[in-house]
Design a protein around this motif. Structure first.
Motif, PDB file in Angstrom:
ATOM      1  N   LEU A  48     -14.525  64.233  57.872  1.00 45.41           N
ATOM      2  CA  LEU A  48     -15.446  63.103  57.735  1.00 45.41           C
ATOM      3  C   LEU A  48     -15.535  62.328  59.047  1.00 45.41           C
ATOM      4  CD1 LEU A  48     -17.146  61.583  55.516  1.00 45.41           C
ATOM      5  CD2 LEU A  48     -15.184  60.052  55.340  1.00 45.41           C
ATOM      6  N   MET A  49     -14.391  62.083  59.671  1.00 41.00           N
ATOM      7  CA  MET A  49     -14.365  61.350  60.935  1.00 41.00           C
ATOM      8  C   MET A  49     -15.063  62.152  62.038  1.00 41.00           C
ATOM      9  SD  MET A  49     -12.882  58.585  60.064  1.00 41.00           S
ATOM     10  CE  MET A  49     -13.494  58.839  58.410  1.00 41.00           C
ATOM     11  N   GLN A  50     -14.809  63.453  62.091  1.00 43.08           N
ATOM     12  CA  GLN A  50     -15.445  64.294  63.104  1.00 43.08           C
ATOM     13  C   GLN A  50     -16.959  64.296  62.939  1.00 43.08           C
ATOM     14  OE1 GLN A  50     -12.894  67.794  62.113  1.00 43.08           O
ATOM     15  NE2 GLN A  50     -12.885  68.080  64.339  1.00 43.08           N
ATOM     16  N   LEU A  51     -17.422  64.425  61.708  1.00 42.77           N
ATOM     17  CA  LEU A  51     -18.859  64.454  61.459  1.00 42.77           C
ATOM     18  C   LEU A  51     -19.494  63.102  61.771  1.00 42.77           C
ATOM     19  CD1 LEU A  51     -18.819  66.558  58.184  1.00 42.77           C
ATOM     20  CD2 LEU A  51     -19.622  67.299  60.446  1.00 42.77           C
ATOM     21  N   GLY A  52     -18.819  62.035  61.383  1.00 44.24           N
ATOM     22  CA  GLY A  52     -19.343  60.703  61.687  1.00 44.24           C
ATOM     23  C   GLY A  52     -19.504  60.491  63.176  1.00 44.24           C
ATOM     24  N   GLU A  53     -18.524  60.915  63.945  1.00 44.40           N
ATOM     25  CA  GLU A  53     -18.602  60.782  65.400  1.00 44.40           C
ATOM     26  C   GLU A  53     -19.703  61.660  65.975  1.00 44.40           C
ATOM     27  OE1 GLU A  53     -14.817  61.190  67.394  1.00 44.40           O
ATOM     28  OE2 GLU A  53     -13.832  59.990  65.842  1.00 44.40           O
ATOM     29  N   ALA A  54     -19.789  62.894  65.488  1.00 43.28           N
ATOM     30  CA  ALA A  54     -20.808  63.822  65.996  1.00 43.28           C
ATOM     31  C   ALA A  54     -22.225  63.332  65.708  1.00 43.28           C
ATOM     32  CB  ALA A  54     -20.606  65.212  65.398  1.00 43.28           C
ATOM     33  N   TYR A  55     -22.402  62.670  64.560  1.00 43.37           N
ATOM     34  CA  TYR A  55     -23.732  62.213  64.155  1.00 43.37           C
ATOM     35  C   TYR A  55     -24.015  60.770  64.535  1.00 43.37           C
ATOM     36  CZ  TYR A  55     -23.346  66.298  61.008  1.00 43.37           C
ATOM     37  OH  TYR A  55     -23.170  67.551  60.477  1.00 43.37           O
ATOM     38  N   GLY A  56     -23.016  60.078  65.044  1.00 39.78           N
ATOM     39  CA  GLY A  56     -23.197  58.673  65.392  1.00 39.78           C
ATOM     40  C   GLY A  56     -23.349  57.784  64.174  1.00 39.78           C
ATOM     41  N   LEU A  57     -22.658  58.140  63.091  1.00 36.58           N
ATOM     42  CA  LEU A  57     -22.739  57.362  61.861  1.00 36.58           C
ATOM     43  C   LEU A  57     -21.594  56.359  61.793  1.00 36.58           C
ATOM     44  CD1 LEU A  57     -23.533  60.267  59.368  1.00 36.58           C
ATOM     45  CD2 LEU A  57     -25.134  58.619  60.343  1.00 36.58           C
ATOM     46  N   GLU A  58     -21.831  55.297  61.058  1.00 40.74           N
ATOM     47  CA  GLU A  58     -20.814  54.260  60.896  1.00 40.74           C
ATOM     48  C   GLU A  58     -19.691  54.786  60.009  1.00 40.74           C
ATOM     49  OE1 GLU A  58     -20.375  49.982  58.731  1.00 40.74           O
ATOM     50  OE2 GLU A  58     -22.350  50.459  59.579  1.00 40.74           O
ATOM     51  N   ILE A  59     -18.489  54.836  60.550  1.00 40.22           N
ATOM     52  CA  ILE A  59     -17.341  55.399  59.849  1.00 40.22           C
ATOM     53  C   ILE A  59     -17.025  54.629  58.572  1.00 40.22           C
ATOM     54  CG2 ILE A  59     -14.872  55.918  60.022  1.00 40.22           C
ATOM     55  CD1 ILE A  59     -16.741  57.761  61.711  1.00 40.22           C
ATOM     56  N   ARG A  60     -17.123  53.309  58.621  1.00 39.82           N
ATOM     57  CA  ARG A  60     -16.814  52.501  57.432  1.00 39.82           C
ATOM     58  C   ARG A  60     -17.730  52.872  56.270  1.00 39.82           C
ATOM     59  NH1 ARG A  60     -16.841  48.380  54.122  1.00 39.82           N
ATOM     60  NH2 ARG A  60     -15.387  46.678  54.122  1.00 39.82           N
ATOM     61  N   GLN A  61     -19.022  53.008  56.547  1.00 44.70           N
ATOM     62  CA  GLN A  61     -19.977  53.372  55.494  1.00 44.70           C
ATOM     63  C   GLN A  61     -19.647  54.758  54.929  1.00 44.70           C
ATOM     64  OE1 GLN A  61     -24.037  54.313  56.607  1.00 44.70           O
ATOM     65  NE2 GLN A  61     -24.807  53.574  54.649  1.00 44.70           N
ATOM     66  N   LEU A  62     -19.323  55.702  55.809  1.00 42.71           N
ATOM     67  CA  LEU A  62     -18.957  57.038  55.339  1.00 42.71           C
ATOM     68  C   LEU A  62     -17.724  56.985  54.442  1.00 42.71           C
ATOM     69  CD1 LEU A  62     -19.467  59.285  58.491  1.00 42.71           C
ATOM     70  CD2 LEU A  62     -20.907  59.162  56.448  1.00 42.71           C
ATOM     71  N   ARG A  63     -16.750  56.190  54.826  1.00 38.25           N
ATOM     72  CA  ARG A  63     -15.528  56.075  54.023  1.00 38.25           C
ATOM     73  C   ARG A  63     -15.815  55.481  52.646  1.00 38.25           C
ATOM     74  NH1 ARG A  63     -11.454  54.391  58.669  1.00 38.25           N
ATOM     75  NH2 ARG A  63     -10.420  56.394  58.932  1.00 38.25           N
ATOM     76  N   VAL A  64     -16.690  54.491  52.586  1.00 37.34           N
ATOM     77  CA  VAL A  64     -17.046  53.881  51.299  1.00 37.34           C
ATOM     78  C   VAL A  64     -17.643  54.941  50.380  1.00 37.34           C
ATOM     79  CG1 VAL A  64     -18.636  52.266  50.166  1.00 37.34           C
ATOM     80  CG2 VAL A  64     -17.311  51.522  52.155  1.00 37.34           C
ATOM     81  N   PHE A  65     -18.587  55.721  50.893  1.00 40.74           N
ATOM     82  CA  PHE A  65     -19.210  56.768  50.092  1.00 40.74           C
ATOM     83  C   PHE A  65     -18.200  57.870  49.746  1.00 40.74           C
ATOM     84  CE2 PHE A  65     -23.039  54.653  51.286  1.00 40.74           C
ATOM     85  CZ  PHE A  65     -23.954  54.957  50.281  1.00 40.74           C
ATOM     86  N   TRP A  66     -17.289  58.169  50.665  1.00 37.77           N
ATOM     87  CA  TRP A  66     -16.268  59.191  50.452  1.00 37.77           C
ATOM     88  C   TRP A  66     -15.331  58.785  49.314  1.00 37.77           C
ATOM     89  CZ3 TRP A  66     -10.900  59.367  52.283  1.00 37.77           C
ATOM     90  CH2 TRP A  66     -10.338  60.648  52.295  1.00 37.77           C
ATOM     91  N   VAL A  67     -14.878  57.527  49.348  1.00 36.10           N
ATOM     92  CA  VAL A  67     -13.995  57.033  48.281  1.00 36.10           C
ATOM     93  C   VAL A  67     -14.743  57.011  46.946  1.00 36.10           C
ATOM     94  CG1 VAL A  67     -12.721  55.010  47.441  1.00 36.10           C
ATOM     95  CG2 VAL A  67     -12.473  55.748  49.822  1.00 36.10           C
ATOM     96  N   ALA A  68     -16.003  56.606  46.968  1.00 35.22           N
ATOM     97  CA  ALA A  68     -16.801  56.599  45.735  1.00 35.22           C
ATOM     98  C   ALA A  68     -16.896  58.003  45.145  1.00 35.22           C
ATOM     99  CB  ALA A  68     -18.189  56.035  46.007  1.00 35.22           C
ATOM    100  N   GLU A  69     -17.108  58.993  45.989  1.00 34.10           N
ATOM    101  CA  GLU A  69     -17.166  60.383  45.513  1.00 34.10           C
ATOM    102  C   GLU A  69     -15.833  60.810  44.910  1.00 34.10           C
ATOM    103  OE1 GLU A  69     -19.752  62.384  45.255  1.00 34.10           O
ATOM    104  OE2 GLU A  69     -21.191  61.182  46.372  1.00 34.10           O
ATOM    105  N   LYS A  70     -14.737  60.359  45.501  1.00 34.73           N
ATOM    106  CA  LYS A  70     -13.417  60.678  44.955  1.00 34.73           C
ATOM    107  C   LYS A  70     -13.249  60.065  43.561  1.00 34.73           C
ATOM    108  CE  LYS A  70     -10.590  61.515  48.995  1.00 34.73           C
ATOM    109  NZ  LYS A  70      -9.743  62.588  48.496  1.00 34.73           N
TER     110      LYS A  70
END
Length: 96
Positions: A48-70
């Motif tokens: 998730l962190m690698q993809l966020g960095e590669a795409y220039g996405l906000e890591i915090r937002q990705l983590r929120v969605f990641w935890v929600a999926e969990k």
């Protein structure tokens, strides 16, 4: 509705990257990338962190969605309604 997999797919497309480009940038297997984008598999936190960095996405937002999926995944696995889980979690958060 936004989901983690839609955020990842849109992030890759916004950078005009093909899966093979992402493989080169991150070392993540192309089959895994496809599963992450179609929602059939949840990325590891490291991916998730690698993809966020590669795409220039906000890591915090990705983590929120990641935890929600969990949470949704656990809800399905144990057949517990998400609203029950959220009620308990909310009371726990209020306590903290």
């Amino acid at each position: 509705m936004k989901t983690l997999h839609s955020l990842l797919k849109e992030g890759r497309q916004a950078k005009n990257l093909k899966h093979k480009d992402v493989v080169t940038l991150t070392g993540i297997d192309q089959a895994l990338l496809s599963k992450y984008e179609n929602g059939s598999r949840l990325p590891t936190e490291a991916h998730l962190m690698q993809l966020g960095e590669a795409y220039g996405l906000e890591i915090r937002q990705l983590r929120v969605f990641w935890v929600a999926e969990k949470v949704v995944g656990l809800s399905r696995q144990y057949e517990i309604p998400v609203d029950e889980i959220m009620m308990v979690a909310e009371s726990r958060v209020e306590f903290l």
